[in-house]
Design a protein around this motif. Structure first.
Motif, PDB file in Angstrom:
ATOM      1  N   VAL A  29       0.841  -1.185   0.000  1.00 39.78           N
ATOM      2  CA  VAL A  29       0.000   0.000   0.000  1.00 39.78           C
ATOM      3  C   VAL A  29       0.883   1.245   0.000  1.00 39.78           C
ATOM      4  O   VAL A  29       2.051   1.189   0.357  1.00 39.78           O
ATOM      5  N   SER A  30       0.295   2.349  -0.411  1.00 41.24           N
ATOM      6  CA  SER A  30       0.942   3.651  -0.271  1.00 41.24           C
ATOM      7  C   SER A  30       0.014   4.508   0.577  1.00 41.24           C
ATOM      8  O   SER A  30      -1.136   4.155   0.813  1.00 41.24           O
ATOM      9  N   VAL A  31       0.541   5.629   1.045  1.00 43.29           N
ATOM     10  CA  VAL A  31      -0.266   6.539   1.859  1.00 43.29           C
ATOM     11  C   VAL A  31      -0.522   7.817   1.086  1.00 43.29           C
ATOM     12  O   VAL A  31       0.261   8.201   0.221  1.00 43.29           O
ATOM     13  N   LYS A  32      -1.624   8.445   1.387  1.00 44.53           N
ATOM     14  CA  LYS A  32      -1.950   9.722   0.762  1.00 44.53           C
ATOM     15  C   LYS A  32      -0.999  10.792   1.295  1.00 44.53           C
ATOM     16  O   LYS A  32      -0.476  10.672   2.397  1.00 44.53           O
ATOM     17  N   GLN A  52       3.905  -2.223   3.724  1.00 47.97           N
ATOM     18  CA  GLN A  52       3.160  -3.470   3.786  1.00 47.97           C
ATOM     19  C   GLN A  52       2.021  -3.268   4.782  1.00 47.97           C
ATOM     20  O   GLN A  52       2.268  -2.867   5.926  1.00 47.97           O
ATOM     21  N   LEU A  53       0.796  -3.515   4.368  1.00 41.03           N
ATOM     22  CA  LEU A  53      -0.343  -3.454   5.280  1.00 41.03           C
ATOM     23  C   LEU A  53      -0.381  -4.753   6.062  1.00 41.03           C
ATOM     24  O   LEU A  53      -0.548  -5.834   5.496  1.00 41.03           O
ATOM     25  N   MET A  54      -0.204  -4.661   7.381  1.00 42.56           N
ATOM     26  CA  MET A  54      -0.158  -5.852   8.227  1.00 42.56           C
ATOM     27  C   MET A  54      -1.552  -6.238   8.734  1.00 42.56           C
ATOM     28  O   MET A  54      -1.800  -7.382   9.058  1.00 42.56           O
ATOM     29  N   GLY A  55      -2.458  -5.261   8.814  1.00 40.35           N
ATOM     30  CA  GLY A  55      -3.809  -5.528   9.271  1.00 40.35           C
ATOM     31  C   GLY A  55      -4.391  -4.309   9.964  1.00 40.35           C
ATOM     32  O   GLY A  55      -3.757  -3.270  10.066  1.00 40.35           O
ATOM     33  N   LEU A  58      -1.629  -0.452  -3.880  1.00 42.09           N
ATOM     34  CA  LEU A  58      -0.796  -0.301  -5.075  1.00 42.09           C
ATOM     35  C   LEU A  58      -1.312  -1.119  -6.245  1.00 42.09           C
ATOM     36  O   LEU A  58      -1.165  -0.730  -7.386  1.00 42.09           O
ATOM     37  N   GLU A  59      -1.972  -2.251  -5.956  1.00 41.57           N
ATOM     38  CA  GLU A  59      -2.518  -3.073  -7.026  1.00 41.57           C
ATOM     39  C   GLU A  59      -3.562  -2.296  -7.829  1.00 41.57           C
ATOM     40  O   GLU A  59      -3.703  -2.473  -9.017  1.00 41.57           O
TER      41      GLU A  59
END
Length: 63
Positions: free
Chosen positions: A8-11, A28-31, A58-59
């Motif tokens: 993921v990316s952040v705004k 990495q989004l862990m949860g 990101l996908e």
């Protein structure tokens, strides 16, 4: 938390749960924990809790 991590990316201008700005890089989004904070990690030692609304998969941005 799940073992399935997502890139993921952040705004821009995203802040962590302590109110500090975090880098606009790939994480990495862990949860998401019970209180609603998303745990994202840059590596094994650099992790942040952020508002899930500030994340972008990101996908979804590729293709």
């Amino acid at each position: 938390m799940s073992n399935n991590t997502r890139n993921v990316s952040v705004k821009p201008e995203t802040r962590n749960h302590k109110g500090f700005f975090i880098q606009d890089v790939e994480y990495q989004l862990m949860g998401v924990d019970e209180s609603g904070w998303a745990l994202i990690c840059l590596d094994d030692v650099s992790c942040h809790y952020v508002d899930p609304d500030n994340l972008e998969a990101l996908e979804d941005l590729v293709e």
